[in-house]
Design an enzyme around this catalytic site. Structure first.
Site, PDB file in Angstrom:
ATOM      1  N   ASP A 224      32.172 -59.902  43.185  1.00  0.00           N
ATOM      2  CA  ASP A 224      32.573 -61.059  42.368  1.00  0.00           C
ATOM      3  C   ASP A 224      32.988 -60.581  40.983  1.00  0.00           C
ATOM      4  O   ASP A 224      32.474 -61.051  39.967  1.00  0.00           O
ATOM      5  CB  ASP A 224      31.418 -62.064  42.273  1.00  0.00           C
ATOM      6  CG  ASP A 224      31.912 -63.435  41.822  1.00  0.00           C
ATOM      7  OD1 ASP A 224      33.134 -63.622  41.765  1.00  0.00           O
ATOM      8  OD2 ASP A 224      31.068 -64.300  41.531  1.00  0.00           O
TER       9      ASP A 224
ATOM     10  N   GLY B 214      22.394 -72.030  26.770  1.00  0.00           N
ATOM     11  CA  GLY B 214      23.128 -72.730  27.807  1.00  0.00           C
ATOM     12  C   GLY B 214      22.336 -72.744  29.100  1.00  0.00           C
ATOM     13  O   GLY B 214      21.165 -72.351  29.147  1.00  0.00           O
TER      14      GLY B 214
END
EC number: 2.7.10.1
Length: 1621
Positions: free
Chosen positions: A1253, A1127
């Site tokens: 995050d 990806g």
């Protein structure tokens, strides 16, 4: 020929002079008053070249300011103190007006043609007019003050304004303000330049004006005086003396004799228009018509005589103003014109004299060159034809070495002769920089009654003023030692440390002496009770360096009473850089003193550094005397006067004995007044002492030395027994200063290292020796070498054929049986005297140590030198090899070297070496130690040590050298000798006056000649060195221009061609690279070498330690194999790959390869490297492990462990239970995933790492099936804070708003509690099975929702304990949130709770995953492509009534049935406090779980409305689903009520009206205040880092899509009226 003949010749003479003065010389100009046109203007370049040479420079050294401030001026007074009694400083620049006014010609009412020296001198003091000088501001800015003098200034200063025309004698410029500032606060030197005015310059005008300025005797006047004293401006005032007298000093700076003439490349120029610096014999007379002298004849006088024929107009045109030098005589005599003293630095120096050629038959001209202190010579004069009867006589002067004068003699023929001279000049007598004038600074002291004294008469213990103000109180305030009468102690004089029985100088009153007015205390020394020979020294305080060329003097009174069998000397010690030089300035030797105080004045010349004085007294037995000194003073002229004259002739060379360098601590006898002539020595004579051919451990015999010295000037006696056996005894031939060079002998070589030996040490000292002194000289002998040898067995060892020693070393690690092979130590060289039968060492040059058998090639033993005779001269330590002999030690070992007192014999070899194979390596004579396998020690004052264990690699140490305190070390100890020692004695030639301290004596002239370094030559002064002048070739200008032009054109062509080639090549490369990057498949095999650099933030560290690029594990590119693509990541493509060749892992390792494209920004490279640094520092089972990096080739790789399960968010969405697709997931699986992430977060928290995050998208799974482990795998948001550029970030920053606590996006505060909040959102993601937090809310709405106190409802079927963990993580105050240890503990409790783990997962009825994932991806360039946002479209009215309203949405109020688990969550949320208004209509409303059975009509419709349109930011964005639904008819009034409820709550929902599409989604105070009126002000704060975009929404782009105003599905939410808080 009578007087009529003279009158007959005068008219043509003056006519011709008028023409020649304008044509033949460049120093004459027409008078503006007489009417002729102005001459052409002087070229600017010519003026610039001459202006500096035409100026008169007054330069006051900075030392004058320092000394005047320290000696005279008190500390600056505060403003509150009275002015009375203080000191003032004034200054002025004065010029005589007569030469200046002569330059202007005749003026109305003023007559200077009669030769009057000044107007009305009988009227009283010379009048002066003062003009304003320069300002302090101008001086500080330009570092000098320039005063320009022109016609206007002369008229203003010497004549005055037109209304009062009164001539004065002196023109003055007021410089008081300037001098006062400089003397009190200024820095550096004071430079005042007086030069001709440049305005409207004409040919020759500036030269004439400069000559007039010099003839006016410019002088700079300074004055420092106490308030109430007479000053320069009012010298006639004589006030009454106050109680406390202050200084009243005056300085005059002017050009000094004999160098008065103008220094420039044009030399001296005199046109007789005004008084010149020439001298005349007979003297010049300007009155009458004497027939025996020179006379000035001005043109005005010739006009009045009416000697010219023709009309009046012609007279004015042909006779310019000016004067001529005329001589009319009938005697047979010589008349001379003599120039001032000159110097020439050019071979082109020329004499030029303009005379009338028609008068030549009546006499002749002879020029003489008269150098200083040399015989004169005649200058050949060559006539050059001129105009109108005038000719120029020129003669070459050249470049004399000394200053010179030029004499022009006119020898008459006996009859009546006439001589006319119009011009006298010395031209081109200097090259390069002008040497400048010698300015003298003359000082004076003014008494209260007006008497003026020279400054040297002040403070000299002699009263010159009537009231004695020049002595006493003022002088006593000078620094210590300047003015000393010993009434208050020693005045800074100190004595050298003496033993208790030594006599001491005392300050006391001397009685019974003929004082001659002398009373009080004095510095006295008594030698009455001392029987032996002694000496005493007393030293003064340190004085600063005098001014250069100052008339510095020392005044003192001295007395000798009684019999002194010795002498007294006054020695001046100068503190030179790095050394001290002393010289005797006064000496007296007498048997019986006069018992009278005698006053002596001594000149202190050539003192250039700080200095002090020493009184040295020596006496012998029988002395019964008292020596006294009193009234010692240093003249103030030393520091406040500059004579301006050279104190030494240029061709004289300093006497070396006067510059002899002495040790200040040494009490040496002065030899200045020894009876008998001083011998003139031959510099080539020296005495070289050798070993006389002897070698080995014993010294030479008398026969050997007789043979060795039979053809030399040496005659020695060699000792034959006792300690002096082998010592050479020599008598000093004459009293003088000698340099003694001692060279120690070298050590012997070892058996295996025959290339180098240990060198002997060289010591050179300077000693005073008397005739008949006996020197004892022991010359050291070299230690014996181990090889070669006559013994065959030993020789085989030497050549390497026998290795028995190496075998023993290999087996036993030492040598015992086969000992031997080390060299013997070298003997030391001793030079000593005998005093009362006891040897006293002068110089000892140490011997080198013997080399060991297996000595290393490169060894370094520093030279050691001792000068303290109190240190014991011991032998060196002995081991198997012998130590070196010392000065006065004892030893019983045969192989040890003997000390000097034992005979200094060399040591024998060690017994084992002699016993085994007879390998004898003895030490040299002079105390060399015998060798063994290790080397023997060298002899010396302290013997060198030998190895304690017979180490075959350990050399013997060198001995310690020695120099007596009676001498001076001339050169440091150096290891130079490779053989036997030597002693070289010769007369000392002091070269300290030379610039490089090196010189030699000419054998013929016996003059000291200095040497210079390479590239320099000796200057004319015989001392300094200058760069040798090299003639520079001068190429033609046309050739230079052509070459430069060609080179410039060629360079431009080459540069342009190079730029074009580089540009074309870069363009082609860029095109090829773009095509390659745009191709569907990237060629991964293309690798290039590169490097990457970054800088990390020093305020942060990883796991408690700092990190650097070197910590990254580099994996060779050849070991990496890429298999397939996985990806696209944040930087580039992500591939699955294998890594082979890993340590302890023979099988290939499966990895994930993150790549960085070749073409990327520097910021991307830094981010890529920082992520590698961050991941590589963690080692935890729940954090993705970094296998390594590959940064040395492009594209760059980061190798991570392969996580086959993908990211957590995708996994949860794909495994949601659906009606037709059951899932294998259970509630326990979700808890295990949450536990894994909590473990990783706990590790980060313990290591003080803030992730910022924590979200499902950043977590990866090892596999999708059972046994999966969740790991934290992305640190993108943590990169910036751990890089140094974090604090430099500005502009827009990307922030994950939905995962951030209020303090993070409101105030920019990130702590570990920030990750706790994010983990709560992550739990919501896990138990909602991958839904986006805060469904259907944009980032702006989330900000408003969270800051107003709202929190998300629990996901569907979420257990209550799990939701309680979420709510605890979402506490508003960071300190109320739990840490990850508590979170992990509570998750563990949940995994053990049956009610929690048995809860079923909710079944998904929403869109399939494939439809949800059809969202636009993030483009590589976010700014290059507009975001794909769905604009709201108004729904058709006919569709509004098609679909019924879902039941779940009709009653979201209190009557609505809550989903399972919602009760617990609501209870937890309610416990936090009341829900604010505006949060009630959107708090805890979850749109995703309020529609269990979505109507199928939502997926039907024409066009794009039959599928949901979503906007998904894959990293920081939010889900927004615009789902068209058929609208039902709401009950009447429902919609208005909903709108009213929304308005009352302070929030307008999506259905309340469309937002402006161009509004920027930024957190601005205006946006929040407009929509949240009830929110407290402390929550409405700016971000500290500037504008922040949320979810990649840039300023100026539309917001996330909102529902259309007619969307019934969203409108139904607004129909319900929520109760108020």
């Amino acid at each position: 020929m009578g007087a009529a003949g003279f009158l007959w010749l005068l008219p043509p003479l003056l006519l011709a002079a008028a023409s020649y003065s304008g044509a033949a010389t460049d120093q004459r100009a027409g008078s503006p008053a007489s009417g002729p046109p102005l001459q052409p203007r002087e070229p600017l370049s010519y003026s610039r070249l001459q202006r500096k040479s035409l100026a008169v420079d007054f330069v006051v050294p900075s030392l004058f300011r320092v000394y005047a401030r320290d000696l005279l001026l008190p500390q600056p007074r505060s403003p509150s103190e009275p002015e009375a009694g203080g000191l003032e400083a004034r200054g002025s620049l004065a010029l005589d007006c007569e030469p200046l006014l002569r330059l202007l010609g005749p003026l109305p009412g003023i007559s200077w043609a009669d030769g009057a020296s000044s107007p009305s001198p009988e009227a009283g003091p010379t009048l002066s007019r003062v003009l304003k000088g320069g300002s302090v501001r101008k001086l500080r800015r330009a570092k000098q003050l320039v005063l320009e003098l022109g016609e206007e200034t002369i008229l203003e200063g010497c004549i005055g304004p037109p209304e009062e025309v009164a001539a004065v004698g002196i023109l003055q410029f007021n410089l008081s303000e300037l001098f006062s500032w400089w003397i009190l606060h200024g820095e550096g030197r004071l430079r005042i330049r007086l030069m001709p005015e440049k305005k409207a310059s004409e040919v020759g005008r500036e030269g004439r004006l400069s000559s007039a300025i010099r003839a006016s005797q410019p002088r700079l006047l300074f004055q420092i005086f106490g308030t109430g004293h007479s000053s320069m401006e009012s010298p006639s005032e004589t006030p009454s003396p106050p109680g406390t007298f202050m200084w009243n000093l005056t300085w005059t700076m002017k050009d000094s004799f004999p160098f008065l003439s103008h220094r420039s490349r044009y030399g001296l120029e005199c046109s007789f228009d005004f008084p010149c610096e020439l001298e005349y014999s007979p003297p010049l007379h300007n009155h009458g018509n004497q027939s025996w002298s020179w006379r000035h004849v001005p043109s005005e006088e010739a006009s009045r005589m009416n000697l010219l024929d023709g009309p009046e107009a012609e007279h004015s045109q042909e006779m310019p103003r000016g004067s001529f030098l005329l001589l009319n005589t009938s005697a047979d005599s010589k008349h001379t014109i003599l120039s001032p003293w000159m110097r020439s630095s050019s071979d082109h120096c020329t004499l030029a004299v303009s005379v009338h050629r028609h008068l030549q038959p009546s006499g002749r001209y002879v020029a003489q060159l008269l150098p200083h202190n040399e015989a004169g010579r005649e200058i050949l004069l060559v006539p050059t034809p001129g105009k109108h009867g005038w000719t120029v006589l020129q003669g070459r002067v050249g470049r004399p070495a000394n200053p010179f004068r030029v004499a022009l003699e006119y020898i008459s023929s006996g009859n009546r002769s006439l001589s006319a001279v119009d011009f006298f000049a010395l031209k081109n007598c200097s090259e390069g920089t002008s040497p400048g004038s010698k300015m003298a600074l003359q000082s004076s002291f003014t008494c209260w009654n007006g008497t003026v004294l020279q400054l040297g008469q002040a403070c000299d213990f002699h009263q010159d003023c009537a009231q004695g103000e020049d002595e006493g109180q003022l002088c006593s305030k000078l620094p210590a030692g300047f003015y000393c009468n010993f009434e208050n102690g020693f005045c800074g004089w100190t004595q050298s440390p003496l033993s208790p029985h030594m006599p001491r100088w005392q300050v006391r009153t001397l009685r019974d002496a003929h004082s001659q007015g002398h009373q009080g205390r004095a510095l006295l020394l008594s030698t009455t009770d001392i029987l032996a020979s002694e000496g005493a020294t007393v030293t003064s305080a340190t004085f600063p360096a005098p001014m250069k060329n100052s008339p510095c003097e020392l005044r003192m009174s001295w007395l000798i009473r009684g019999v002194l069998r010795g002498n007294v000397s006054l020695v001046l010690v100068e503190n030179k850089t790095g050394k001290e030089q002393s010289r005797t300035v006064w000496h007296v030797a007498t048997d019986e003193g006069l018992s009278l105080w005698q006053h002596t004045v001594l000149s202190l010349l050539d003192v250039t550094d700080r200095f002090w004085l020493q009184i040295v007294t020596w006496w012998g037995p029988g002395s019964r005397a008292t020596v006294g000194f009193d009234n010692i003073s240093i003249s103030l002229d030393c520091y406040l006067t500059i004579s301006g004259e050279e104190k030494m002739s240029l061709n004289s060379v300093p006497k070396s004995r006067n510059l002899f360098e002495k040790n200040p601590n040494k009490e040496s006898k002065s030899w200045a007044n020894i009876s008998g002539p001083t011998p003139i020595f031959d510099p080539t004579v020296h005495w070289l002492f050798t070993t006389c051919g002897a070698s080995g451990p014993h010294g030479p015999t008398q026969a050997q030395c007789n043979n060795a010295y039979q053809n030399s000037n040496l005659s020695v006696v060699v000792g034959s027994e006792g300690p002096l056996k082998g010592v050479q005894i020599w008598k000093v031939p004459a009293t003088d200063t000698y340099s003694i060079s001692g060279y120690g002998a070298a050590g012997g070589k070892g058996g295996k290292n025959t290339m180098m030996r240990s060198h002997g040490v060289s010591v050179l000292g300077i000693f005073n020796l008397e005739k008949g002194d006996t020197l004892y000289i022991l010359v050291g002998q070299q230690g014996e070498d181990a090889c070669p040898r006559a013994n065959q067995l030993i020789q085989k060892v030497c050549v390497g054929e026998n290795n028995v020693i190496e075998e023993e070393i290999r087996v036993n690690r030492s040598v015992h049986e086969w000992a031997g092979g080390g060299g013997g130590g070298g003997g030391a060289t001793y030079v000593f005297k005998m005093k009362d039968g006891v040897p006293v060492p002068l110089i000892i040059a140490a011997g080198g140590g013997g080399r060991a058998y297996g000595a290393k090639t490169e060894t370094f033993h520093p030279e050691r030198l001792e000068s303290n005779s109190s240190v014991l001269g011991l032998n060196g330590n002995s081991g198997a090899a012998g130590g070196g002999g010392g000065w006065n030690d004892n030893t019983s070992l045969l192989w040890a070297g003997k000390s000097l007192l034992e005979g200094a014999a060399g040591g024998h070899s060690c017994p084992q070496a002699m016993k085994k194979w007879g390998w004898e390596t003895r030490g040299g004579f002079g105390g060399g130690g015998g060798g063994c396998s290790s080397g023997g020690g060298g002899g010396g004052y302290i013997g060198g040590n030998a190895a304690s264990n017979n180490d075959p690699e350990m050399d013997g140490e060198d001995g310690v050298s020695f120099i007596s305190p009676l001498g001076i070390l001339y050169t440091p100890a150096l290891k130079v000798m490779e053989g036997h020692g030597e002693v070289n004695i010769k007369h000392y030639l002091n070269c300290s006056h030379c610039e490089v301290d090196e010189c030699h004596m000419d054998p013929e002239s016996h003059k000291v000649i200095c040497f210079c370094d390479h590239g320099t030559v000796l200057a004319d002064d015989g001392v300094s060195c200058i760069v040798s002048p090299t003639p520079e070739p001068h190429l033609p200008l046309s050739l230079i221009l052509s070459v430069v032009t060609s080179a410039l054109v060629a360079a431009l062509v080459l540069a342009f061609s190079g730029i074009m080639i580089v540009y074309r090549r870069k363009h082609q490369e860029l095109q090829a690279m773009q095509m390659e990057l745009q191709s569907p498949e990237y060629k991964l095999s293309k690798l290039r070498t590169s490097t990457i650099m970054t800088d990390y933030n020093p305020n942060y560290c990883f796991a408690g330690k700092t990190s650097s690029i070197s910590d990254l594990k580099e994996v060779p590119r050849k070991n990496i194999t890429l298999i397939r693509g996985l990806g696209h990541g944040a930087f580039g493509e992500v591939y699955e790959g294998q890594v082979s060749g890993m340590p302890n892992d023979p099988s290939p390792l499966q990895v994930a390869v993150k790549t960085l494209p070749e073409v990327c920004s520097e910021q991307d490279e830094l981010d890529f490297l920082m992520e590698a640094l961050i991941i590589s520092k963690f080692n935890h089972q729940n954090i993705v492990r970094c296998i390594g990096v590959s940064l040395q080739a492009l594209p760059r790789f980061i190798l991570l462990e392969l996580m086959a399960g993908g990211d957590l968010k995708s996994f949860l969405r794909e495994t949601r239970p659906r009606p037709n697709q059951p899932t294998s997931l259970a509630m326990l699986d979700l808890l295990h995933v949450a536990r894994d992430i909590a473990c990783g977060c706990q590790y980060l928290e313990e290591n003080h790492f803030i992730h910022r995050d924590i979200a499902a998208r950043n977590c990866l799974l090892t596999c999708p099936g059972a046994g999966r482990i969740a790991k934290i795998g992305d640190f993108g948001m943590a990169r910036d804070i751990y890089r140094a550029s974090y604090y430099r970030k500005g502009g827009c920053a990307m922030l994950p708003v939905k995962w951030m606590p209020p303090e993070a996006f409101m105030e920019g505060i990130f702590t570990s509690k920030t990750d706790t909040w994010s983990f709560g959102v992550l739990l919501w993601e896990i138990f909602s099975l991958g839904y986006m937090p805060y469904p259907s809310k944009s980032n702006q709405e989330v900000l408003e929702f969270v800051t107003s106190g709202g929190r998300m409802d629990p996901p569907k079927n979420c257990p209550g304990p799990v939701y309680r963990i979420m709510t605890q993580c979402w506490q508003h105050q960071p300190e109320d949130r739990p840490n990850f240890a508590i979170i992990l503990e509570r998750i563990e409790y949940c995994t053990q709770d049956p009610d929690v783990i048995n809860t079923a997962l909710p079944i998904e009825y929403g869109p399939v995953v494939e439809e949800e994932e059809k969202v636009p991806m993030r483009p590589k360039d976010p700014e290059g492509m507009p975001p794909l946002l769905v604009s709201p479209q108004p729904a058709k009215h006919e569709e509004a009534s098609a679909a019924p309203q879902p039941a779940a949405l009709t009653a979201p109020g209190p009557s609505v049935k809550k989903p399972p688990g919602a009760g617990a969550g609501a209870g937890a949320g309610a416990g936090a406090g009341p829900v604010p208004r505006g949060a009630a209509d959107r708090g805890h409303v979850n749109m995703a779980f309020s529609q269990p059975n979505p109507p199928p009509e939502l997926h039907k419709g024409p066009g794009s409305r039959n599928k949901p349109t979503s906007l998904w930011n894959p990293t920081y964005g939010s889900w927004f689903t615009e789902k068209p639904a058929k609208k039902t008819h709401p009950p009447p009034g429902a919609e208005p009520q909903a709108r009213a409820g929304a308005a009352e709550g302070g929030w307008t929902g999506p259905g309340a009206g469309p937002r402006r599409a161009e509004a920027a989604l930024l957190l601005e105070p205006s946006a929040l205040s407009a929509t949240m009126k009830e929110v407290p002000l402390f929550r409405l704060r700016h971000f500290p880092c500037g504008n922040v975009n949320y979810g990649y929404q840039q300023q100026g782009l539309p917001l996330e899509a909102t529902a259309a105003p007619g969307d019934t599905m969203l409108k139904s939410k607004n129909k319900v009226t929520q109760p108020g808080p």
